[in-house]
Scaffold this motif. Structure first.
Motif, mmCIF file in Angstrom:
data_model
loop_
_atom_site.group_PDB
_atom_site.id
_atom_site.type_symbol
_atom_site.label_atom_id
_atom_site.label_comp_id
_atom_site.label_asym_id
_atom_site.label_seq_id
_atom_site.Cartn_x
_atom_site.Cartn_y
_atom_site.Cartn_z
ATOM 1 N N UNK A 14 14.638 -23.915 0.177
ATOM 2 C CA UNK A 14 16.003 -24.081 0.695
ATOM 3 C C UNK A 14 16.807 -22.799 0.488
ATOM 4 N N UNK A 15 16.674 -22.236 -0.698
ATOM 5 C CA UNK A 15 17.428 -21.024 -1.020
ATOM 6 C C UNK A 15 16.987 -19.870 -0.122
ATOM 7 N N UNK A 16 15.697 -19.737 0.104
ATOM 8 C CA UNK A 16 15.187 -18.650 0.941
ATOM 9 C C UNK A 16 15.632 -18.823 2.396
ATOM 10 N N UNK A 17 15.681 -20.072 2.857
ATOM 11 C CA UNK A 17 16.186 -20.339 4.209
ATOM 12 C C UNK A 17 17.672 -20.023 4.278
ATOM 13 N N UNK A 18 18.420 -20.473 3.263
ATOM 14 C CA UNK A 18 19.868 -20.231 3.238
ATOM 15 C C UNK A 18 20.187 -18.745 3.189
ATOM 16 N N UNK A 19 19.337 -17.971 2.518
ATOM 17 C CA UNK A 19 19.567 -16.528 2.393
ATOM 18 C C UNK A 19 19.105 -15.752 3.625
ATOM 19 N N UNK A 20 18.537 -16.457 4.595
ATOM 20 C CA UNK A 20 18.139 -15.794 5.830
ATOM 21 C C UNK A 20 16.737 -15.242 5.846
ATOM 22 N N UNK A 21 15.965 -15.461 4.779
ATOM 23 C CA UNK A 21 14.594 -14.965 4.759
ATOM 24 C C UNK A 21 13.757 -15.638 5.842
ATOM 25 N N UNK A 22 14.021 -16.923 6.075
ATOM 26 C CA UNK A 22 13.365 -17.665 7.142
ATOM 27 C C UNK A 22 14.434 -18.153 8.105
ATOM 28 N N UNK A 23 14.471 -17.600 9.310
ATOM 29 C CA UNK A 23 15.453 -18.003 10.301
ATOM 30 C C UNK A 23 14.979 -19.186 11.119
ATOM 31 N N UNK A 24 15.816 -19.620 12.060
ATOM 32 C CA UNK A 24 15.482 -20.750 12.918
ATOM 33 C C UNK A 24 14.179 -20.482 13.664
ATOM 34 N N UNK A 25 13.260 -21.444 13.600
ATOM 35 C CA UNK A 25 11.981 -21.315 14.277
ATOM 36 C C UNK A 25 10.909 -20.611 13.475
ATOM 37 N N UNK A 26 11.268 -20.019 12.336
ATOM 38 C CA UNK A 26 10.285 -19.282 11.528
ATOM 39 C C UNK A 26 9.338 -20.250 10.814
ATOM 40 N N UNK A 27 8.070 -19.861 10.739
ATOM 41 C CA UNK A 27 7.101 -20.641 9.989
ATOM 42 C C UNK A 27 7.285 -20.388 8.492
ATOM 43 N N UNK A 28 7.181 -21.465 7.717
ATOM 44 C CA UNK A 28 7.275 -21.352 6.268
ATOM 45 C C UNK A 28 5.887 -21.081 5.680
ATOM 46 N N UNK A 29 5.813 -20.666 4.416
ATOM 47 C CA UNK A 29 4.502 -20.443 3.807
ATOM 48 C C UNK A 29 3.626 -21.688 3.929
ATOM 49 N N UNK A 30 2.330 -21.485 4.096
ATOM 50 C CA UNK A 30 1.399 -22.599 4.226
ATOM 51 C C UNK A 30 1.262 -23.331 2.897
ATOM 52 N N UNK A 31 0.731 -24.540 2.955
ATOM 53 C CA UNK A 31 0.514 -25.306 1.728
ATOM 54 C C UNK A 31 -0.446 -24.564 0.802
ATOM 55 N N UNK A 32 -1.427 -23.855 1.381
ATOM 56 C CA UNK A 32 -2.352 -23.069 0.548
ATOM 57 C C UNK A 32 -1.599 -21.956 -0.187
ATOM 58 N N UNK A 33 -0.700 -21.264 0.537
ATOM 59 C CA UNK A 33 0.086 -20.208 -0.100
ATOM 60 C C UNK A 33 0.950 -20.768 -1.223
ATOM 61 N N UNK A 34 1.554 -21.924 -0.971
ATOM 62 C CA UNK A 34 2.418 -22.534 -1.992
ATOM 63 C C UNK A 34 1.595 -22.968 -3.199
ATOM 64 N N UNK A 35 0.402 -23.477 -2.953
ATOM 65 C CA UNK A 35 -0.469 -23.885 -4.059
ATOM 66 C C UNK A 35 -0.792 -22.694 -4.958
ATOM 67 N N UNK A 36 -1.109 -21.560 -4.329
ATOM 68 C CA UNK A 36 -1.454 -20.360 -5.097
ATOM 69 C C UNK A 36 -0.244 -19.799 -5.825
ATOM 70 N N UNK A 37 0.912 -19.794 -5.141
ATOM 71 C CA UNK A 37 2.116 -19.215 -5.730
ATOM 72 C C UNK A 37 2.638 -20.035 -6.897
ATOM 73 N N UNK A 38 2.588 -21.367 -6.773
ATOM 74 C CA UNK A 38 3.189 -22.245 -7.774
ATOM 75 C C UNK A 38 2.164 -22.878 -8.711
ATOM 76 N N UNK A 39 0.883 -22.711 -8.413
ATOM 77 C CA UNK A 39 -0.150 -23.306 -9.269
ATOM 78 C C UNK A 39 -0.131 -24.819 -9.226
ATOM 79 N N UNK A 40 0.015 -25.373 -8.020
ATOM 80 C CA UNK A 40 0.105 -26.828 -7.867
ATOM 81 C C UNK A 40 -0.981 -27.304 -6.908
ATOM 82 N N UNK A 41 -1.109 -28.621 -6.818
ATOM 83 C CA UNK A 41 -2.073 -29.207 -5.894
ATOM 84 C C UNK A 41 -1.509 -29.192 -4.478
ATOM 85 N N UNK A 42 -2.400 -29.382 -3.501
ATOM 86 C CA UNK A 42 -1.975 -29.421 -2.106
ATOM 87 C C UNK A 42 -1.040 -30.605 -1.884
#
Length: 242
Positions: A14-42
């Protein structure tokens, strides 16, 4: 209470979207990327995305993941009980005018606990039906302590993450109780103009006030819906006659 892991991921996005890092229509990081970044399950990563989807902030694409929505939605005033999502009853909307500090009507000042003459932040929006006709006209009033702490509320455009999440993220104060008062009256001249109806016209009015855990008002919204458009349906269990 600390946020659960999926809530931390959703809040970060939410914060990254609010700050403009991801604009309208932009794809967000994949679930695989989030798993690696945060060390969580899919499953945890997907749950975070579903939380953003429930807020009307992202939409899914088969085989591509989630993207930021291009047309945020808003709900009519009221009906914000626990378990409801931003997309439940949400519809496209447009912001009206520029937010400004004004002295609210006496019933709004009373709901916000303000003394006479104290200004609050005024934000107006018009919810639209599928054919672009007005559905409801809503004016939100934020008390001065919230308005002072949340500069983006003074901007004219929509807040992609929604005002509730923005206020919580900025101030640490989120809604824990809501009060809705529904009444019927005739539309004012200004309301009739915004709703594109002829006077006299009956309107349903929902006065919604949200409170934080210390019972301090966060916002008071007055939503006006014209006759022929407003409808309320309740379904509930009933006991057998004795």
């Amino acid at each position: 209470m600390p946020l659960l892991k999926y809530e931390q991921i959703a809040e970060s996005l939410r914060r990254r979207i609010a700050d403009g890092e991801f604009g309208s229509g932009s794809l967000l990081p994949s679930s695989r990327d989030l798993c690696e970044q945060w060390g969580v399950s899919r499953a945890t990563a997907i749950k975070a995305m579903e939380a953003l989807r429930a807020d009307g902030l992202v939409m899914p694409h088969q085989g591509r993941g989630f993207s930021v929505v291009e047309a945020p939605v808003a709900r009519p005033a009221g009906g914000r009980g626990a378990g409801t999502s931003r997309t439940q009853g949400g519809m496209p909307f447009k912001r009206l005018g520029t937010p400004e500090m004004l002295v609210p009507p006496s019933h709004i000042a009373n709901a916000l606990g303000l003394e006479s003459g104290v200004r609050a932040l005024h934000r107006a929006r018009l919810a639209l039906m599928d054919d672009n006709r007005p559905h409801s006209y809503t004016v939100a009033w934020f008390p001065p302590d919230i308005a002072d702490a949340c500069p983006r509320l003074h901007q004219g455009g929509p807040i992609a993450e929604g005002t509730t999440h923005y206020v919580r993220r900025t101030t640490g104060r989120g809604p824990v109780r809501g009060a809705d008062i529904t009444s019927v009256r005739l539309a004012t001249t200004s309301e009739a103009e915004h709703l594109r109806v002829k006077r006299p016209c009956a309107v349903a009015v929902v006065l919604h006030t949200a409170y934080d855990h210390e019972e301090r008002p966060l916002v008071c919204e007055e939503g006006v819906t014209p006759e022929g458009t407003w409808e309320r349906t309740d379904n509930y269990p009933m006991g057998q006659a004795g």
